[in-house]
Write a protein that holds these residues in place. Structure first.
Motif, mmCIF file in Angstrom:
data_model
loop_
_atom_site.group_PDB
_atom_site.id
_atom_site.type_symbol
_atom_site.label_atom_id
_atom_site.label_comp_id
_atom_site.label_asym_id
_atom_site.label_seq_id
_atom_site.Cartn_x
_atom_site.Cartn_y
_atom_site.Cartn_z
ATOM 1 N N ARG A 102 0.818 -1.224 0.000
ATOM 2 C CA ARG A 102 0.000 0.000 0.000
ATOM 3 C C ARG A 102 0.851 1.273 0.000
ATOM 4 N NH1 ARG A 102 -5.285 -1.751 1.159
ATOM 5 N NH2 ARG A 102 -5.303 -3.672 2.371
ATOM 6 N N SER A 147 -2.063 -6.647 2.591
ATOM 7 C CA SER A 147 -3.269 -7.426 2.916
ATOM 8 C C SER A 147 -4.295 -7.077 1.864
ATOM 9 C CB SER A 147 -3.823 -7.059 4.292
ATOM 10 O OG SER A 147 -4.510 -5.824 4.252
ATOM 11 N N SER A 148 -5.355 -7.885 1.786
ATOM 12 C CA SER A 148 -6.464 -7.512 0.905
ATOM 13 C C SER A 148 -7.752 -8.035 1.515
ATOM 14 C CB SER A 148 -6.262 -8.062 -0.507
ATOM 15 O OG SER A 148 -6.371 -9.460 -0.503
ATOM 16 N N GLY A 150 -9.825 -6.604 3.243
ATOM 17 C CA GLY A 150 -10.081 -6.100 4.595
ATOM 18 C C GLY A 150 -9.349 -6.842 5.701
ATOM 19 N N LYS A 151 -8.468 -7.760 5.340
ATOM 20 C CA LYS A 151 -7.783 -8.540 6.390
ATOM 21 C C LYS A 151 -6.859 -7.632 7.208
ATOM 22 C CE LYS A 151 -8.419 -13.008 4.343
ATOM 23 N NZ LYS A 151 -8.779 -12.679 2.932
ATOM 24 N N GLN A 153 -7.719 -5.062 8.836
ATOM 25 C CA GLN A 153 -8.163 -3.659 8.785
ATOM 26 C C GLN A 153 -9.135 -3.350 9.916
ATOM 27 O OE1 GLN A 153 -9.718 -2.292 4.952
ATOM 28 N NE2 GLN A 153 -11.224 -1.021 6.002
ATOM 29 N N GLU A 183 -5.102 5.836 7.758
ATOM 30 C CA GLU A 183 -5.747 6.824 6.881
ATOM 31 C C GLU A 183 -6.868 7.528 7.636
ATOM 32 O OE1 GLU A 183 -5.666 3.837 2.998
ATOM 33 O OE2 GLU A 183 -7.394 5.162 3.317
ATOM 34 N N PHE A 188 -17.585 9.163 3.224
ATOM 35 C CA PHE A 188 -18.067 9.246 1.836
ATOM 36 C C PHE A 188 -19.571 9.018 1.717
ATOM 37 C CE2 PHE A 188 -16.144 5.005 2.555
ATOM 38 C CZ PHE A 188 -17.242 4.183 2.351
ATOM 39 N N GLU A 191 -19.161 4.688 -2.657
ATOM 40 C CA GLU A 191 -17.854 4.332 -3.216
ATOM 41 C C GLU A 191 -18.061 3.542 -4.507
ATOM 42 O OE1 GLU A 191 -15.279 1.787 -0.847
ATOM 43 O OE2 GLU A 191 -16.935 1.260 0.459
ATOM 44 N N GLU A 256 -10.448 2.155 -7.305
ATOM 45 C CA GLU A 256 -11.454 2.409 -6.269
ATOM 46 C C GLU A 256 -11.463 3.874 -5.826
ATOM 47 O OE1 GLU A 256 -11.094 -0.327 -2.941
ATOM 48 O OE2 GLU A 256 -10.298 -1.857 -4.275
ATOM 49 N N PHE A 258 -13.737 7.032 -3.427
ATOM 50 C CA PHE A 258 -14.784 7.460 -2.495
ATOM 51 C C PHE A 258 -15.401 8.729 -3.081
ATOM 52 C CE2 PHE A 258 -11.599 5.834 0.848
ATOM 53 C CZ PHE A 258 -12.131 4.547 0.813
ATOM 54 N N SER A 267 -8.748 5.833 -3.657
ATOM 55 C CA SER A 267 -8.505 4.954 -2.508
ATOM 56 C C SER A 267 -7.365 3.978 -2.798
ATOM 57 C CB SER A 267 -9.786 4.213 -2.148
ATOM 58 O OG SER A 267 -9.530 3.233 -1.166
ATOM 59 N N GLU A 268 -7.566 3.083 -3.752
ATOM 60 C CA GLU A 268 -6.514 2.116 -4.116
ATOM 61 C C GLU A 268 -6.898 1.492 -5.457
ATOM 62 O OE1 GLU A 268 -6.196 -1.504 -1.980
ATOM 63 O OE2 GLU A 268 -8.306 -1.941 -2.194
HETATM 64 N N1 LIG Z 1 -9.845 5.923 4.665
HETATM 65 C C1 LIG Z 1 -11.011 5.294 4.657
HETATM 66 N N2 LIG Z 1 -12.143 5.943 5.037
HETATM 67 C C2 LIG Z 1 -13.340 5.318 5.029
HETATM 68 N N3 LIG Z 1 -13.518 4.040 4.673
HETATM 69 C C3 LIG Z 1 -12.443 3.344 4.282
HETATM 70 C C4 LIG Z 1 -11.134 3.930 4.249
HETATM 71 N N4 LIG Z 1 -10.265 2.999 3.816
HETATM 72 C C5 LIG Z 1 -10.988 1.883 3.591
HETATM 73 N N5 LIG Z 1 -12.291 2.071 3.872
HETATM 74 C C6 LIG Z 1 -13.382 1.101 3.705
HETATM 75 O O1 LIG Z 1 -12.834 -0.209 3.740
HETATM 76 C C7 LIG Z 1 -12.968 -0.834 2.443
HETATM 77 C C8 LIG Z 1 -11.761 -1.705 2.142
HETATM 78 O O2 LIG Z 1 -10.595 -0.903 2.104
HETATM 79 P P1 LIG Z 1 -9.449 -1.214 1.040
HETATM 80 O O3 LIG Z 1 -10.021 -1.284 -0.309
HETATM 81 O O4 LIG Z 1 -8.341 -0.256 1.273
HETATM 82 O O5 LIG Z 1 -9.034 -2.668 1.589
HETATM 83 P P2 LIG Z 1 -8.503 -3.935 0.870
HETATM 84 O O6 LIG Z 1 -8.131 -4.856 1.975
HETATM 85 O O7 LIG Z 1 -7.462 -3.542 -0.098
HETATM 86 O O8 LIG Z 1 -9.732 -4.520 0.116
HETATM 87 P P3 LIG Z 1 -9.795 -5.233 -1.334
HETATM 88 O O9 LIG Z 1 -8.540 -6.020 -1.486
HETATM 89 O O10 LIG Z 1 -11.011 -6.083 -1.205
HETATM 90 O O11 LIG Z 1 -9.974 -4.142 -2.319
HETATM 91 C C9 LIG Z 1 -13.165 0.313 1.470
HETATM 92 O O12 LIG Z 1 -13.806 -0.119 0.300
HETATM 93 C C10 LIG Z 1 -14.013 1.255 2.330
HETATM 94 O O13 LIG Z 1 -15.354 0.819 2.396
#
Ligand SMILES: Nc1ncnc2c1ncn2[C@@H]1O[C@H](COP(=O)(O)OP(=O)(O)OP(=O)(O)O)[C@@H](O)[C@H]1O
Ligand SMILES: NCC(=O)N[C@@H]1O[C@H](COP(=O)([O-])[O-])[C@@H](O)[C@H]1O
Ligand SMILES: [Mg+2]
Length: 386
Positions: A102, A147-148, A150-151, A153, A183, A188, A191, A256, A258, A267-268
Motif C-alpha cells: 500500500r 493485505s487484501s 479487509g484482512k 483492517q 488513513e 463518503f 464508493e 477504487e 470514495f 482509494s486504491e
Molecule cells: N480511509 C477510509 N475511510 C473510510 N472508509 C475506508 C477507508 N479505507 C478503507 N475504507 C473502507 O474499507 C474498504 C476496504 O478498504 P481497502 O479497499 O483499502 O481494503 P482492501 O483490503 O485492499 O480490500 P480489497 O482487497 O477487497 O480491495 C473500502 O472499500 C471502504 O469501504
C-alpha cells in the motif's frame, strides 16, 4: 499462448474459463491444492508465492508467455527480472509490484501524481501508531501494508482502540512486512470501482462505474451502473487514467474511489479484475471483466464496451470452519427469474470466507437499488453448511 496464473481464487477461475474458451493454455498456481482456478486450468502448481526461489523454479519450468498475478501477496520484485527475460508480466512488473504494498501505490498516487487521497501516515510499531493517529486524527482506518479483502483492517474510534488495531493489523498481514498505513476516515456518500482498460498504444477504455457496499473491509454487494454525477465521473476517470498510465502495461484495472461532497478521493487499485467487478458476470456488459482483461493481454482489439443491462452481485459467505462445505437453498435461487449464481468450489471454509455470489439483472430502466436489493435478498436463500 501459455499463461502462468499466480493466484487461483474465484477471480482467477473466471479468467481461466475465459482463456479456455479462446484456446489458451493456463497453469494455475496457489498456496493450496484444488483452488478454484486449478479446477478449470490445464495444470497447476502449489507453492508459496512469496518465496522468490519457488517462483523462479516454476517460471523456468513452464516458460510462460504471460504471467498474470491474481493476488497481491507474491514476491513481485522477481517480476522485473521476468520482464527482462522477455515474459510479459500483466499488466506490468511495476503495476504488480507497486500495488502489492500500500505504501508504494499510495505515495505514487498522492505524492507523485497529486491525486486527492485521505490524509495518511505509516507506522512500524504500536508507539509509532500512537503518533500517526495523532497526525491524521480520529476516526481513522488502520490497514497492514500487505493485505487484501479487509484482512487486518480496523477503524480507530477512540484512543483506546489503538493498541488492538495494531495487534489486529499484525495478525492480518499477508506478506512479510510488519508495517501499517493509517488513513483519515473519509465520510463518503458512496464508493465506486472504475474498471479501466489500458491498451498499449490505444486509448484507455472505461466501464460504467460499479457501486459497492463493504463490511469488515470486504465487499457485500456490487451494482452496475452506479449513479455518479458527470463531474465526479470525469474526475474519477482522469485520476484512473493518470495512475494506470504511471504503472504502465496493458490490462484491466479496478480503480477504487470514495465520492464525497468535496469531490472524489482515490482509494486504491487492483491491476487485475476486481471482486466488485463480478457484477459483470450478470451480463451487464458485452464483455465481462475477465474477458476484457484477457483480450487486452493478448492484444486482441476491443471494438467497444457496451452496457447491456442493470445488474447486481451479492456475496455468499461461510460462517464456520469446514473441510467439506456444502450448500443448501440453491434450487430456490435457481427457480427465480433474472437471477443466476456462482459457487466457487473452495475446498474449505472459514468464517466470512466468500464461497459464491448471487447475480441479478434487469433492464437498464429498472432502478438499480431494486436490482441490488433482489440480489441481496436472494443471496440469503443459500446457506453454507459445515
Ligand atoms: N480511509 C477510509 N475511510 C473510510 N472508509 C475506508 C477507508 N479505507 C478503507 N475504507 C473502507 O474499507 C474498504 C476496504 O478498504 P481497502 O479497499 O483499502 O481494503 P482492501 O483490503 O485492499 O480490500 P480489497 O482487497 O477487497 O480491495 C473500502 O472499500 C471502504 O469501504
Ligand atoms: N479482494 C481481493 C479478492 O477478492 N481476491 C479474490 O479472492 C481470492 C482469495 O480468496 P480466499 O481468501 O477465500 O482464498 C483470490 O484468489 C481472488 O480470487
Ligand atoms: Mg479495496
Amino acid at each position: 499462448m501459455k499463461i502462468l496464473l499466480l493466484g487461483s481464487g474465484e477471480l482467477g477461475k473466471e479468467f481461466v474459463i475465459a482463456a479456455q474458451r479462446i484456446g489458451q493454455t493456463v497453469i494455475a498456481v496457489d498456496s493450496y491444492e484444488n483452488a478454484p482456478a486449478m479446477q478449470v486450468a490445464h495444470s497447476f502448481e502449489v507453492i508459496n508465492m512469496l518465496d522468490g526461489e519457488a517462483l523462479d523454479q516454476i517460471v523456468s519450468k513452464h516458460k510462460p508467455d504471460f504471467i498474470v498475478p491474481e493476488i497481491e501477496a507474491i514476491r513481485t520484485e522477481r517480476f522485473y527480472d521476468y520482464e527482462k527475460q522477455g515474459i510479459t508480466v500483466v499488466p506490468s512488473a511495476k503495476a504488480a509490484n507497486f500495488t502489492m504494498n500500500r505504501k508504494a501505490i499510495r505515495d505514487l498516487a498522492s505524492k507523485e501524481l497529486g491525486l486527492r487521497t485521505a490524509k495518511y501516515e505509516y507506522a512500524t510499531s504500536a508507539e509509532e501508531l500512537q503518533k500517526a493517529v495523532q497526525e491524521v486524527g480520529i476516526p481513522c482506518v488502520v490497514k497492514p501494508l500487505m493485505s487484501s479483502s479487509g484482512k487486518g483492517q480496523s477503524t480507530i474510534k477512540t484512543e483506546s482502540d489503538i493498541e488492538k488495531a495494531w495487534q489486529y493489523a499484525v495478525a492480518g498481514s499477508r506478506g512479510d512486512v510488519i508495517e501499517v498505513i493509517v488513513e483519515a476516515f473519509v465520510n463518503f456518500d458512496s464508493e465506486i470501482t472504475l474498471l479501466t482498460i489500458t491498451q498499449n498504444g490505444n486509448p484507455t477504455l472505461f466501464c460504467a462505474p460499479i457501486g459497492h457496499r463493504q463490511e469488515r473491509g470486504d465487499y457485500q454487494e456490487s451494482w452496475q451502473p452506479a449513479l455518479v454525477s458527470e463531474k465526479d465521473l470525469y474526475e474519477a476517470q482522469d485520476m484512473a487514467e493518470k495512475i494506470t498510465e504511471a504503472l504502465g502495461g496493458a490490462g484491466l484495472f479496478g480503480v477504487e474511489f470514495f465520492l464525497t461532497k468535496e469531490g472524489v478521493y482515490f482509494s486504491e487499485l487492483s491491476p487485475r479484475p476486481h471482486d466488485t467487478g463480478m457484477v459483470t458476470l450478470a451480463g451487464t456488459q458485452n464483455f465481462n471483466e475477465f474477458e476484457l482483461h484477457l483480450r487486452t493481454i493478448l492484444s486482441l482489439p476491443i471494438f467497444e464496451i457496451t452496457l447491456e443491462k442493470a445488474g447486481a452481485s451479492a456475496v455468499i459467505l461461510a460462517s464456520e470452519d469446514s473441510t467439506n462445505p456444502t450448500f443448501t437453498g440453491i434450487e430456490k435461487v435457481a427457480a427465480l427469474p433474472k437471477t443466476d449464481f456462482r459457487i466457487f468450489g473452495k475446498p474449505t471454509s472459514r468464517p466470512y470466507r466468500r464461497m459464491g455470489v448471487v447475480l441479478s439483472h434487469d433492464t437498464l430502466s429498472t432502478p438499480i437499488n431494486e436490482v441490488t436489493e433482489r440480489a441481496k435478498e436472494t443471496a440469503k436463500l443459500i446457506t453454507v453448511n459445515s
